[in-house]
Design an enzyme around this catalytic site. Structure first.
Site, PDB file in Angstrom:
ATOM      1  N   LYS A   9     119.464  30.068  27.720  1.00  0.00           N
ATOM      2  CA  LYS A   9     118.413  29.487  28.563  1.00  0.00           C
ATOM      3  C   LYS A   9     119.021  28.451  29.499  1.00  0.00           C
ATOM      4  O   LYS A   9     120.066  27.872  29.194  1.00  0.00           O
ATOM      5  CB  LYS A   9     117.391  28.766  27.675  1.00  0.00           C
ATOM      6  CG  LYS A   9     116.454  29.671  26.909  1.00  0.00           C
ATOM      7  CD  LYS A   9     115.490  28.846  26.064  1.00  0.00           C
ATOM      8  CE  LYS A   9     114.550  29.732  25.268  1.00  0.00           C
ATOM      9  NZ  LYS A   9     113.670  30.571  26.081  1.00  0.00           N
ATOM     10  N   ARG A  40     110.345  38.254  18.523  1.00  0.00           N
ATOM     11  CA  ARG A  40     109.804  39.555  18.123  1.00  0.00           C
ATOM     12  C   ARG A  40     110.720  40.264  17.127  1.00  0.00           C
ATOM     13  O   ARG A  40     110.254  41.051  16.306  1.00  0.00           O
ATOM     14  CB  ARG A  40     109.540  40.406  19.373  1.00  0.00           C
ATOM     15  CG  ARG A  40     110.766  40.728  20.183  1.00  0.00           C
ATOM     16  CD  ARG A  40     110.428  41.176  21.605  1.00  0.00           C
ATOM     17  NE  ARG A  40     110.059  40.048  22.467  1.00  0.00           N
ATOM     18  CZ  ARG A  40     109.689  40.165  23.743  1.00  0.00           C
ATOM     19  NH1 ARG A  40     109.630  41.355  24.316  1.00  0.00           N
ATOM     20  NH2 ARG A  40     109.376  39.095  24.454  1.00  0.00           N
TER      21      ARG A  40
HETATM   22  N1  BES Z   1     110.621  30.843  22.611  1.00  0.00           N
HETATM   23  C1  BES Z   1     110.589  31.579  23.814  1.00  0.00           C
HETATM   24  C2  BES Z   1     109.233  31.596  24.495  1.00  0.00           C
HETATM   25  C3  BES Z   1     108.680  30.284  24.954  1.00  0.00           C
HETATM   26  C4  BES Z   1     108.811  29.909  26.279  1.00  0.00           C
HETATM   27  C5  BES Z   1     107.982  29.465  24.119  1.00  0.00           C
HETATM   28  C6  BES Z   1     108.264  28.721  26.718  1.00  0.00           C
HETATM   29  C7  BES Z   1     107.438  28.270  24.548  1.00  0.00           C
HETATM   30  C8  BES Z   1     107.580  27.904  25.867  1.00  0.00           C
HETATM   31  C9  BES Z   1     110.991  33.024  23.557  1.00  0.00           C
HETATM   32  O1  BES Z   1     111.878  33.242  22.526  1.00  0.00           O
HETATM   33  C10 BES Z   1     111.645  33.511  24.806  1.00  0.00           C
HETATM   34  O2  BES Z   1     112.650  32.973  25.169  1.00  0.00           O
HETATM   35  N2  BES Z   1     111.045  34.509  25.443  1.00  0.00           N
HETATM   36  C11 BES Z   1     111.554  35.040  26.643  1.00  0.00           C
HETATM   37  C12 BES Z   1     111.393  36.531  26.581  1.00  0.00           C
HETATM   38  C13 BES Z   1     112.065  37.253  27.695  1.00  0.00           C
HETATM   39  C14 BES Z   1     113.565  37.174  27.535  1.00  0.00           C
HETATM   40  C15 BES Z   1     111.618  38.673  27.673  1.00  0.00           C
HETATM   41  C16 BES Z   1     110.753  34.453  27.807  1.00  0.00           C
HETATM   42  O3  BES Z   1     109.555  34.272  27.659  1.00  0.00           O
HETATM   43  O4  BES Z   1     111.348  34.157  28.823  1.00  0.00           O
HETATM   44 ZN    ZN Z   2     113.910  33.077  23.108  1.00  0.00          ZN
END
Ligand code: BES
Ligand code: ZN
Ligand code: ZN
Length: 497
Positions: free
Chosen positions: A276, A350
């Site tokens: 990230k 997931r």
């Molecule tokens: N934990 C994150 C989602 C999240 C984002 C929670 C902002 C709380 C606030 C999750 O694991 C994630 O990173 N999801 C990705 C999925 C994508 C790679 C398909 C996302 O939402 O960007």
């Molecule tokens: Zn994530």
């Protein structure tokens, strides 16, 4: 700790620092409420009449009456009487707490608001919730400049003796439900050097001992040998071993429904190799908010003795980078034998939920609800105002929506149309863990759907409401503890048709 009691006593006999009156925007109702005060402090009604206070929502007025047993009277406006709901009272109670703490007062007496469609139980409950939830602070790491909160005792003064035990019930329920919510907040707000899979297990065990539910724990070897490829895969980049927590409460084999709650327990989500951006990454200490909600709900259900066989499943891991971390392109075999292609290691929630949802099958549940801070896409869609709801159990979803309105932990349904499924098709595995840019909350839901057993299922994407970027009326900034009051209310209203 704030302690509550309900009683029916004349105001003149009450020892308290502050008396609070909650007043709708209605001249006659204002006057009615002032009658008792006028007897104790003649002229006070005129003082209010000549002030700018008219009972408008969010208005407050502090009075300093002479010759009364209490030093302060605080009036809090409730707005238009016809629009009054328990949520109005929660917010008004939070406004009241601010004033009381501002006055450095310790004790508060609340005169039961006169309201037609809200019972004494419900009004006492909502006011206590507003007080307890707004008084929460995550300040255990502050060694200087700790904000001082003075309020300690709250007396709910009922208009009639008949309302006392009802109000008492409302207060008791609020105390337990808000303790569960604040426990969930503590777990979410704790940094990742305090809460990691092993310590999350210890906190769940402590909650279990305190509240009366059991916790069984699967360690790294057990997780791997059982075949939980998702949880194993996500944990590979971390030096901290994963845990699979199995919490259980309630009677087996009796005539109560079996409900399984599943909570995403990623104690820190760096994104893994698909790392990230740095800005805001610290928020990902709260990526175990689903787990926190499940632990909080277990605690409340056990303390209230709810008639339900409740199981809480929490797969817990960090999502980190390292020499042995899972890589984009890896293929994982989950507990139910299905395979998934890891196109993006940041879509890790997931992967671990897939194993937990498969595990849930062994309980032959009447319903499975998973809670997860699953997608940024859901935050884009709904902000922090509502959780995304998807699933296969329409009637239960309608009931959950009603619970969301009552608790104001609102949910909004998104469709699991099969057209979206082609976005998560993989050439090399049964399913791919990302579905491209569009409808990201839904493709995540459809991914999970591939791993459910033969049971009705609801998925809640709490990514928005779980993490407060700014303070709200009774929700401080940070982890909100969302899900606990929602699920408790839902389970309390469970009915079979
Ligand atoms: N934990 C994150 C989602 C999240 C984002 C929670 C902002 C709380 C606030 C999750 O694991 C994630 O990173 N999801 C990705 C999925 C994508 C790679 C398909 C996302 O939402 O960007
Ligand atoms: Zn994530
Ligand atoms: Zn995550």
């Amino acid at each position: 700790m704030i302690s509550f009691s309900a009683r029916h006593t004349p105001l003149s006999g009450i020892k308290t620092d502050v008396v609070a009156l909650f007043i709708p925007q209605d001249k006659k109702l204002l006057k009615d409420q002032m009658v008792i005060l006028e007897q104790l402090s003649p002229g006070i009604t005129d003082a209010v009449a000549s002030s700018a206070f008219h009972g408008k929502n969010k208005d407050t007025l502090t009075l300093f009456p002479a010759r009364t047993p209490f030093r302060r009277v605080v009036l809090i406006g409730l707005g238009v009487p016809g629009e009054l709901t328990p949520e109005t009272l929660r917010r008004a109670a939070a406004a009241c707490v601010k004033v009381v703490n501002g006055l450095k007062s310790k004790s508060l007496a609340i005169l039961q608001p006169a309201m037609k469609h809200i019972t004494p139980e419900s009004s006492a409950n909502a006011l206590a919730e507003g007080i307890l939830l707004s008084s929460y602070r995550f300040d255990k790491y502050l060694t200087v400049d700790k904000e001082r909160q003075t309020l300690r005792t709250v007396n709910f003064i009922c208009a009639q003796q008949a309302g006392v035990s009802e109000a008492g019930k409302g207060l008791h329920l609020a105390e337990i439900a808000c303790a569960g919510t604040n426990l969930a907040r503590d777990l979410a707000n704790a940094p990742a050097n305090e809460i990691y899979p092993e310590s999350l297990t210890r906190r769940a065990q402590a909650a279990g001992r305190h509240s009366g539910f059991t916790v069984k724990v699967l360690n790294e070897n057990r997780i791997r040998s059982l075949g939980m490829g998702g949880l194993t895969g996500v944990s590979l980049g971390s030096n901290r071993p994963p845990r699979f927590n199995i919490m259980e409460y309630g009677p087996r084999r009796s005539k109560v429904p079996t409900v399984v709650l599943v909570g995403k327990g990623v104690t820190f989500d760096s994104g893994g190799i698909s790392i990230k951006p740095a800005a805001g990454m610290g928020e990902m200490k709260m990526d175990m908010s689903g787990a926190a909600a499940v632990i909080g709900t277990m605690a409340v259900a056990a303390q209230l003795g709810l008639p339900v066989h409740l199981i809480g499943l929490v797969p817990a891991t960090e999502n980190m980078l390292g020499g042995s971390a899972m890589k984009p392109g890896d293929i994982i075999t989950h507990l139910n034998g299905k395979t998934s292609e890891v196109d993006n290691t940041d879509a890790e929630g997931r992967l671990i939920l897939a194993d937990a949802l498969s595990y849930a099958t062994r309980y032959k549940p009447d319903l499975v609800i998973d809670l997860a801070t699953l997608t940024g896409a859901c935050v884009v869609a709904l902000g922090s105002v509502a959780s995304g709801m998807m699933g296969t159990a329409q009637e239960r979803m309608d009931q959950l929506k009603a619970a969301g309105e009552r608790t104001f932990e609102r949910v909004w349904q998104l469709p699991l149309f099969e057209e979206y499924e082609q976005q998560i098709k993989s050439d090399v595995a049964d399913v791919k863990n990302v579905g491209g840019r569009w409808a990201g909350a839904i493709t995540a839901g459809l991914f999970l759907k591939k791993f459910i057993g033969d049971y009705p299922w609801i998925h809640l994407d709490i990514a928005g409401p779980a993490i407060m970027e700014e303070e709200r009326e009774y929700t401080p900034k940070g982890g909100s503890g969302v899900g606990v009051r929602l699920l408790v209310d839902f389970l309390r209203h469970w009915k079979d048709n």
